[in-house]
Design a protein around this motif. Structure first.
Motif, short mmCIF file in Angstrom:
data_model
loop_
_atom_site.label_atom_id
_atom_site.label_comp_id
_atom_site.label_asym_id
_atom_site.label_seq_id
_atom_site.Cartn_x
_atom_site.Cartn_y
_atom_site.Cartn_z
N UNK A 24 -4.18 10.56 -4.37
CA UNK A 24 -3.83 11.10 -3.74
C UNK A 24 -2.72 10.77 -2.57
N UNK A 25 -2.21 9.45 -3.34
CA UNK A 25 -0.87 8.70 -2.60
C UNK A 25 0.04 8.65 -3.58
N UNK A 26 -0.72 9.04 -4.68
CA UNK A 26 0.65 9.06 -6.11
C UNK A 26 0.94 10.45 -6.27
N UNK A 27 0.23 11.11 -4.88
CA UNK A 27 1.42 12.31 -4.41
C UNK A 27 1.96 12.95 -3.29
N UNK A 28 1.97 11.61 -2.54
CA UNK A 28 3.15 11.07 -0.84
C UNK A 28 4.16 9.76 -1.03
N UNK A 29 4.91 10.38 -0.23
CA UNK A 29 5.75 9.23 -0.12
C UNK A 29 5.03 7.57 1.11
N UNK B 52 1.92 7.02 0.35
CA UNK B 52 1.09 5.68 -0.37
C UNK B 52 0.47 4.62 1.28
N UNK B 53 1.28 4.21 1.36
CA UNK B 53 1.08 2.87 1.65
C UNK B 53 0.19 3.78 3.56
N UNK B 54 0.52 4.44 3.94
CA UNK B 54 -0.15 4.50 5.52
C UNK B 54 -1.19 5.29 4.79
N UNK B 55 -1.50 5.92 3.73
CA UNK B 55 -3.00 6.93 3.59
C UNK B 55 -4.41 5.57 2.87
N UNK B 56 -3.28 4.39 2.45
CA UNK B 56 -4.51 3.22 2.33
C UNK B 56 -4.87 2.69 3.47
N UNK B 57 -3.64 2.49 3.92
CA UNK B 57 -4.12 1.72 5.77
C UNK B 57 -4.89 2.64 6.58
#
Length: 198
Positions: free
Chosen positions: A87-92, A94-99
């Motif tokens: 999922x993170x690889x499809x957006x700029x 990624x860190x927001x999604x993980x956090x």
């Protein structure tokens, strides 16, 4: 408010009712949630994984959090690392999604710790270690992937636990196993079983 529909009614993830935090409720859901997105040769549940982690812990107080460390997955499922990375690889962002995912898990963990009266300060080191050990053992047992170096024999011990448990039965066995482990730890005074209001 974020709502989740359950067999016990609609609940809010921001304020979980005690009815969904009981041993029987968590055991039931975790036993139906499979590790590795269900891609193991046979079902291997989060409940079974959590029992393995708990039994590997040597510090009695950490055994309680070992059993509960993935209990948040009873509400948001097992969000596997490859899924987060994909999922993170499809957006700029990624860190927001993980956090955001990490913070959501921590929010649920705080509610679970409070309900089960498990010390907030206990357990990050040993539980984290044995969660990784159990993962390495699962890779070995279910996928034939050689584990990383096992200098202390922990992975071998975890493999033995998994092999012992995996032939025992269907998901209802793992539901009963998790609930019985919780009762055992409560009898040792390591946690308190939440009860619903009467």
């Amino acid at each position: 408010m974020t709502h989740l529909h359950t067999q016990d009614g609609t609940i809010s993830l921001e304020q979980l009712p005690m009815s969904v935090l009981t041993a029987s409720s968590l055991a039931d859901t975790l036993a139906k949630n499979n590790r590795f997105a269900g891609r193991t040769p046979e079902p291997w549940s989060v409940a079974a994984h959590s029992v393995v982690v708990s039994r590997l812990c040597s510090d009695p107080e950490e055994k309680a959090w070992g059993l509960l460390h993935d209990a948040h997955e009873a509400f948001i499922g097992d969000i596997i690392t490859p899924a987060l990375e994909w999922i993170g690889s499809h957006t700029d962002y990624r860190h927001t999604i993980v956090n955001a995912t990490k913070r959501a898990k921590l929010s649920l963990d705080r509610q679970i710790r409070a309900a089960w009266q498990v010390d907030r300060n206990c357990g990050p080191d040993e539980v984290k270690l044995f969660d990784w050990v159990a993962y390495q053992a699962e890779l070995s047992v279910f996928f034939g992937i050689a584990p990383e170096r096992d200098t202390h024999g922990h992975i071998k011990r975890a493999v033995n636990l998994i092999v012992e448990l995996q032939d025992e039965g269907d998901w209802t066995f793992y539901r009963r196993l998790w609930a019985e482990e919780a009762l055992h730890l409560a009898q040792l005074g390591l946690l308190t079983l939440p009860k619903t209001e009467t």
